[in-house]
Enzyme design. Sequence first.
Site, PDB file in Angstrom:
ATOM      1  N   ALA A  95       0.858  -1.186   0.000  1.00  0.00           N
ATOM      2  CA  ALA A  95       0.000   0.000   0.000  1.00  0.00           C
ATOM      3  C   ALA A  95       0.897   1.240   0.000  1.00  0.00           C
ATOM      4  CB  ALA A  95      -0.964  -0.048   1.169  1.00  0.00           C
ATOM      5  N   SER A  96       0.618   2.225   0.844  1.00  0.00           N
ATOM      6  CA  SER A  96       1.329   3.497   0.742  1.00  0.00           C
ATOM      7  C   SER A  96       2.790   3.450   1.156  1.00  0.00           C
ATOM      8  CB  SER A  96       0.595   4.571   1.556  1.00  0.00           C
ATOM      9  OG  SER A  96      -0.591   4.958   0.896  1.00  0.00           O
ATOM     10  N   VAL A  97       3.236   2.368   1.770  1.00  0.00           N
ATOM     11  CA  VAL A  97       4.682   2.217   1.989  1.00  0.00           C
ATOM     12  C   VAL A  97       5.405   2.168   0.645  1.00  0.00           C
ATOM     13  CG1 VAL A  97       6.460   0.755   3.045  1.00  0.00           C
ATOM     14  CG2 VAL A  97       4.300   1.132   4.233  1.00  0.00           C
TER      15      VAL A  97
ATOM     16  N   LYS B 251       5.196   4.329  -1.596  1.00  0.00           N
ATOM     17  CA  LYS B 251       5.508   5.681  -2.059  1.00  0.00           C
ATOM     18  C   LYS B 251       6.991   6.005  -1.969  1.00  0.00           C
ATOM     19  CE  LYS B 251       0.981   7.892  -1.438  1.00  0.00           C
ATOM     20  NZ  LYS B 251       0.142   6.710  -1.215  1.00  0.00           N
TER      21      LYS B 251
END
Length: 359
Positions: free
Chosen positions: A84-86, A88
């Site tokens: 998920a947003s890790v 980024k």
Amino acid sequence: MVRRCQVLTLALCAACATTSPGTRVSADDFRFVDSLFAAYTGSDVPGASVVVIRDGKVIVRRAYGMADLERRVAAAPETDYRLASVSKQFTAMAVMLLARDGKLRYDQPVRDFLPELPAATGAVTVRHLLNHTSGLWDYEDLVPESRTAQLDDRDVLSLVASKDSLYFPAGGEYRYSNSGYVLLGMIVARASGMTLPEFLRARIFEPLGMDASVAHVEGSDTVPHRAYGYSPRAGTFEQTDQSVTSATLGDGGIYTSIDDMTRWDQVLYTTELVDAAALQLATTPPELPGGAATQYGFGWFVDRYRGEPRWRHTGETSGFRNAIQRFPGRRLTIVVLTNRSSGEPAAIAERIADRLLFR
């Protein structure tokens, strides 16, 4: 290029865990960590994997519960979770590599790469996307309620392009934006001539020996040891591995393991990918008008925890919750990856830090 054998030694030499007082972990410490994952333990619950790296050595490497309840596959340190947003931080590093290559500039208008965007985005730069100060509309808020097919990055671009306005003038405020990181992934593709998955594989994953890592596109690649996501329902767990927004890439599409995250963590202490000045830039939040505070650099939240400088991020998507916390001044990193849409991996990571750094 990073020497693959060197990174492997830094990351996975379990025998090194008791070579110096700074890297020893007691039996009580292991029991403490295990107790934090009691809710993830068993053959009928989604699981978790955790790694703790101190002074370049893996001192805790554990897994709990199940990666796949239907097929009865237990979680392991090798299990690959959707970040998920890790993700980024990897998208941001891809942009930083292209800046180093001279293929783009941080203050370059995004419309140089994405001319489909409307006139209202004319002042939005690559830097604004990186640190969430672009003012772009959140694509999640633009998806029709009736939609059932998954969005891809082109769909996101179309949704964002349909709004010829911004939440605020570019650079004026902070507002966390998955839209911005999807567009960054597309900028990487257009600036490099490679797809984002190809670029990440060629420039980050392969050089670092991150063989389990992939920016996943269903039908185009294989996730080697895939965990499937679950959500609690009426006292049990139901598979909720995918949603309408689970197929986008730059904002959250990477699968990886705690072993590969160890390799990633260790290279951030070096200049193998980018130089020290670039890493300093990436972990320095921007100054906003009027002195407003923000804690976001390039793919990382940057703050202090109990006085210690910290880089951190969480990731939440359908069926997954994850956290990474780095304390670079103390050379301690904690990564918690889980395949359920409940629990608090960031709080678990902080409790581990409390015990190892502050007791």
